[in-house]
Motif scaffolding. Structure first.
Motif, mmCIF file in Angstrom:
data_model
loop_
_atom_site.group_PDB
_atom_site.id
_atom_site.type_symbol
_atom_site.label_atom_id
_atom_site.label_comp_id
_atom_site.label_asym_id
_atom_site.label_seq_id
_atom_site.Cartn_x
_atom_site.Cartn_y
_atom_site.Cartn_z
ATOM 1 N N SER A 20 -2.644 8.540 3.283
ATOM 2 C CA SER A 20 -2.704 8.274 1.850
ATOM 3 C C SER A 20 -4.148 8.225 1.375
ATOM 4 O O SER A 20 -5.010 7.671 2.052
ATOM 5 N N GLU A 21 -4.413 8.791 0.204
ATOM 6 C CA GLU A 21 -5.756 8.761 -0.372
ATOM 7 C C GLU A 21 -5.980 7.517 -1.222
ATOM 8 O O GLU A 21 -7.114 7.213 -1.589
ATOM 9 N N THR A 22 -4.934 6.801 -1.553
ATOM 10 C CA THR A 22 -5.060 5.642 -2.442
ATOM 11 C C THR A 22 -4.883 4.305 -1.726
ATOM 12 O O THR A 22 -5.268 3.268 -2.254
ATOM 13 N N ALA A 23 -4.308 4.317 -0.535
ATOM 14 C CA ALA A 23 -4.048 3.057 0.180
ATOM 15 C C ALA A 23 -5.355 2.414 0.644
ATOM 16 O O ALA A 23 -6.312 3.093 1.002
ATOM 17 N N ASN A 24 -5.365 1.083 0.656
ATOM 18 C CA ASN A 24 -6.513 0.325 1.153
ATOM 19 C C ASN A 24 -6.266 -0.020 2.623
ATOM 20 O O ASN A 24 -5.715 -1.060 2.948
ATOM 21 N N GLU A 83 0.818 -1.219 0.000
ATOM 22 C CA GLU A 83 0.000 0.000 0.000
ATOM 23 C C GLU A 83 0.849 1.265 0.000
ATOM 24 O O GLU A 83 0.321 2.367 0.106
ATOM 25 N N GLU A 126 1.233 10.954 0.725
ATOM 26 C CA GLU A 126 1.273 9.864 -0.239
ATOM 27 C C GLU A 126 2.619 9.705 -0.928
ATOM 28 O O GLU A 126 3.086 8.606 -1.169
ATOM 29 N N ASN A 127 3.267 10.792 -1.234
ATOM 30 C CA ASN A 127 4.534 10.731 -1.950
ATOM 31 C C ASN A 127 5.739 10.631 -1.011
ATOM 32 O O ASN A 127 6.869 10.791 -1.444
#
Length: 600
Positions: free
Chosen positions: A349-353, A36, A234-235
């Protein structure tokens, strides 16, 4: 002697088995963190009285320092569970009445409550997010103006409009960070101490949470904590902790071990060293709502006293998640089995599950999975009354009420022996009948939705979001307004560039000049907004003021164009474009979208 040898052998084998299980858990968590793209996490599990803790990844991506299991982290909104526990402690001591109206404790705070005479906002309402006040404003969250000691009263005195009560207090859940900030202020007025100081001494110390604090801590400067993990985006960009206005709703520094200690207490009899600390009846009510409309109509799910009832992954538990700048956290309890887990990630993070980690813990702990409730053969006889379109009521953020109306409204229709719930933003869900007016989503084991009427108005609720049936004509007109407005904007842009190319844009009788320039002007703030930290989104900055000016000028430009239409007395296709945009801007003004003032 033989029995002793057998006992030692069994203990030895069980320790080996436990070690293997822990290795398996640690390995799965490490793999998930890597997959992730998260920086790190600290975690703990509770199984009966056994606590296991661990850490994964980096404490600071810049320095490559390894995250240790005793390092401290921030937990965002999980702080609310601790604030609620502090309130329950004061109630158990007889220092607060949970049903007390807030105005009796905070006489200087006046809610705009149409139901005040019979239904004032109470401490219970604040605890349960049923006060009817909205969640928060941008300036209360995204701001660098707050200090670690900004008076809590400032949150409400700066702009009294935040105190508007939108639904009958006590009846409907609507998550409110402001509500829990009120609770911090109530603690201060009751104890005559800063809530951080009081709770550190009178809640955390008795609970044995020695490495936790409500005080502001950060990685640099005056309030430095060398053991506090750095926050990340996130980055991999690092972000140190900064003060917040709504600090009782999300300011708490802790360790995985301390959170396990807290979890054990919440699943206990409410005593410490044999003495009553919190009334057991109050502890049992955490996560078990009893006052809302949805509960009174048969649905047991919802939120109470700092915890949510949660039916996911085939198990039922009590839960709170949290996120703050650079961090996310999850706190999960299964009181009947005396099991639970906590994890805090130093990555926002906006993309991690993040849900993947919950599944790993639940499977590792072996949480009992009850059988799904059986489906009934037929839908309720009055189900046709509930077919149609619904809007959220209340909206969580008043600032986004217009967008929620358009994009978060839902459609309910029947398909064979189930109901289909569709929305634009969220996935389509099937609701299965399980008796009376109760339904469950296909992946749930218990009732997840209830259908009922408030007077003559059909209502749908899952305990956390309430929808009221809305006239399809009204919703269609709102969508038509949006479509026409956007069509008008694109048309004016096309015509404006065409006339500019033909060198006719600035001719005296040209009606489209001001509308075209106003739409182009909407682009002006973007370079400044992109160069501005998102932490200043709620502050009065050059970029934010510029955004308010250009959005505020939009309807003025359309009115100026309309005046030229009257003066010229000639209807052209440009007239249609201007009128399309003008009607939309009137709608946006009505919904307080423009002028777009992020600091308001």
């Amino acid at each position: 002697m033989i029995k002793l040898v057998i006992l030692i052998l069994l203990l030895f084998l069980s320790n080996i088995s436990a070690a293997q299980d822990n290795e398996t858990l640690d390995g799965k968590l490490k793999k998930a963190v890597t997959n992730e793209n998260l920086t790190g996490a600290v975690w703990s599990t509770i199984s009966d009285d056994i606590v296991t803790t661990g850490a994964i990844g980096l404490k600071n991506a810049d320095t490559k320092e390894i995250l240790e299991k005793n390092d401290r982290v921030l937990i965002g909104s999980v702080t609310k569970t601790l604030i609620a526990t502090g309130i329950l402690r004061l109630v158990s001591q007889g220092k607060l009445d949970i049903e007390s109206p807030v105005y009796k404790i905070l006489p200087n705070i006046t809610f705009d409550n149409p139901w005040r005479e019979d239904n004032p906002v109470t401490i219970r309402d604040l605890l349960n997010h049923t006060s009817g006040i909205e969640d928060s404003r941008f300036w209360q969250i995204f701001s660098t103006k707050s200090t670690s000691s900004t008076p809590l009263e400032y949150i409400f005195s700066k702009d009294p409009s935040v105190l508007k009560v939108r639904t009958l207090p006590g009846t409907r859940f609507s998550y409110s960070n402001m509500g829990y900030s009120f609770l911090g202020l109530i603690i201060e007025k009751t104890t005559q101490e800063p809530y951080e100081t009081y709770l550190d001494k009178n809640l955390l110390v008795p609970l044995g949470m020695k490495n936790s604090t409500f005080q502001f801590t950060t990685q640099k400067g005056e309030h430095i904590d060398q053991h506090l993990a750095m926050g990340h985006f996130e980055n991999g960009t690092t972000q140190e902790n900064i003060p917040m206005f709504l600090r009782p709703a999300g300011q708490f520094t802790t360790t995985a071990k301390d959170m396990a200690q807290f979890a054990k207490f919440l699943m206990s009899e409410g005593t410490i060293n044999g003495k009553l600390f919190i009334d057991k009846a109050l502890l049992n009510q955490m996560g078990n709502p009893t006052s809302t409309e949805s509960y009174k109509n048969g649905l047991k799910s919802g939120y109470q006293f700092g915890l949510s009832y949660r039916d996911r992954y085939g198990v039922v538990g009590k839960f709170h998640r949290g996120n703050t700048i650079g961090y996310r956290a999850t706190f999960y309890l299964f009181p009947e089995q005396k099991k639970g887990f906590f994890i805090s990630y130093n990555s926002d993070s906006e993309t991690a599950n993040y849900e993947k980690f919950n599944t790993i813990f639940i499977n590792h702990l072996g949480i009992n999975k009850p059988k799904k409730l059986k489906i009934k053969d037929s839908l309720p006889s009055n189900i046709k009354d509930f077919h149609g379109y619904y809007k959220m009521n209340p909206f969580r953020f008043e600032m986004f009420a217009y967008l929620d109306l358009l994009f978060n409204s839902i459609k309910v229709e029947q398909e064979n022996n189930k109901l289909i719930v569709q929305s634009i933003q969220n996935e389509t869900n099937s609701l299965l009948p399980i008796g009376s007016n109760l339904f469950r989503k296909e992946d749930r084991v218990k009732p997840s939705h209830v259908f009922y009427k408030n007077g003559s108005v059909p209502i749908i609720s899952d305990g956390l979001v309430t929808y009221e049936k809305v006239n399809i004509t009204y919703l269609a007109l709102m969508w038509l307004s949006l479509i026409l407005g956007l069509t008008g904007i694109f048309f004016i842009l096309f015509r404006g560039f065409y006339l500019l190319f033909k060198k006719k844009l600035f001719k005296n009788k040209q009606i489209i000049t001001f509308p075209f320039l106003s739409i182009l002007g909407l682009l002006i703030p973007f370079p400044f907004l992109l160069n501005q930290s998102f932490l200043n989104l709620g502050d009065v900055t050059f970029a934010n003021v510029l955004l308010a000016i250009v959005t505020g000028f939009l309807p003025i430009a359309m009115i100026l164009g309309s005046k030229k239409i009257r003066r010229n007395r000639i209807l052209t296709i440009d007239t249609v474009g201007i009128l399309f945009v003008l009607q939309w801007t009137i709608i946006l003004i009505y919904w307080s979208v423009i002028p777009f003032r992020l600091w308001a």
